[in-house]
Design a protein around this motif. Structure first.
Motif, short mmCIF file in Angstrom:
data_model
loop_
_atom_site.label_atom_id
_atom_site.label_comp_id
_atom_site.label_asym_id
_atom_site.label_seq_id
_atom_site.Cartn_x
_atom_site.Cartn_y
_atom_site.Cartn_z
N MET A 48 22.32 47.57 -17.88
CA MET A 48 21.86 47.93 -19.04
C MET A 48 22.08 46.25 -19.49
O MET A 48 22.91 45.48 -19.36
CB MET A 48 23.18 48.29 -19.91
CG MET A 48 23.27 48.94 -21.07
SD MET A 48 24.54 50.28 -21.94
CE MET A 48 23.51 51.50 -20.82
N PRO A 49 21.47 46.46 -20.56
CA PRO A 49 21.37 45.13 -21.33
C PRO A 49 22.24 44.41 -22.24
O PRO A 49 23.18 45.33 -22.37
CB PRO A 49 19.79 45.38 -21.86
CG PRO A 49 19.09 46.27 -21.24
CD PRO A 49 19.88 46.78 -21.29
N ILE A 50 21.88 43.08 -22.06
CA ILE A 50 23.51 43.07 -22.74
C ILE A 50 23.13 41.67 -23.94
O ILE A 50 22.45 41.31 -23.40
CB ILE A 50 24.21 41.83 -21.31
CG1 ILE A 50 24.44 42.80 -21.16
CG2 ILE A 50 25.95 41.48 -22.63
CD1 ILE A 50 25.40 42.43 -20.06
N ALA A 51 23.87 41.87 -24.96
CA ALA A 51 23.25 40.88 -26.37
C ALA A 51 24.95 40.51 -26.40
O ALA A 51 25.26 40.80 -27.19
CB ALA A 51 23.12 41.78 -27.63
N ARG A 52 24.35 38.86 -26.76
CA ARG A 52 25.51 38.13 -27.35
C ARG A 52 24.97 37.56 -28.62
O ARG A 52 24.17 37.70 -29.52
CB ARG A 52 24.76 37.15 -26.54
CG ARG A 52 26.57 35.80 -27.53
CD ARG A 52 26.42 34.11 -26.68
NE ARG A 52 26.95 33.26 -26.99
CZ ARG A 52 26.67 32.09 -27.29
NH1 ARG A 52 26.12 32.07 -28.04
NH2 ARG A 52 28.13 31.26 -27.57
N VAL A 53 25.59 37.71 -29.56
CA VAL A 53 25.63 38.38 -31.52
C VAL A 53 26.58 36.78 -31.98
O VAL A 53 27.45 37.29 -31.66
CB VAL A 53 26.22 39.40 -31.72
CG1 VAL A 53 25.46 39.83 -33.20
CG2 VAL A 53 25.42 40.41 -30.89
N VAL A 54 26.10 36.18 -32.63
CA VAL A 54 27.01 35.45 -32.97
C VAL A 54 27.06 34.97 -34.74
O VAL A 54 25.33 34.83 -35.02
CB VAL A 54 26.53 33.49 -32.19
CG1 VAL A 54 27.24 32.53 -32.99
CG2 VAL A 54 26.34 34.25 -31.10
N SER A 55 27.57 35.45 -35.86
CA SER A 55 27.48 34.76 -37.04
C SER A 55 28.27 33.95 -37.71
O SER A 55 28.71 32.77 -36.76
CB SER A 55 28.66 35.83 -37.57
OG SER A 55 28.17 37.21 -36.97
#
Length: 94
Positions: free
Chosen positions: A1-8
């Motif tokens: 499953m793909p993975i997302a790195r989310v940065v604010s």
């Protein structure tokens, strides 16, 4: 499953977003960043931004995360407020 790195980020002016966008569009991908896609969101009114970087595998994520963590802080859009990792449960292009 793909993975997302989310940065604010906070404190991101329109000028800064324009600079970052121009650099991203004109430069080659950083070495050590096996990402498949990146999305940069910006709310000019609140000066908030979010970067979402997608990876195909956990190994790619770990490599990309280490590369992004090592980048000089002036290369980021603003003051980083959070970093999170998500599994991409569903994705659709309309």
């Amino acid at each position: 499953m793909p993975i997302a790195r989310v940065v604010s980020f906070d404190g991101v002016s329109q000028e800064r977003i324009d600079e970052v966008r121009n650099r991203i569009e004109s430069d080659d991908r950083p070495e050590g960043l096996p990402a498949t896609e990146m999305i940069l969101l910006h709310d000019a009114e609140s000066e908030k931004s979010m970067a979402i970087v997608f990876f195909d595998t956990e190994e790619d994520y770990q490599t990309g995360h280490a590369t992004l963590e090592a980048m000089p802080r002036p290369d980021t859009p603003g003051q980083r407020t959070s970093v999170a990792k998500y599994e991409v449960a569903s994705r659709m292009t309309l």
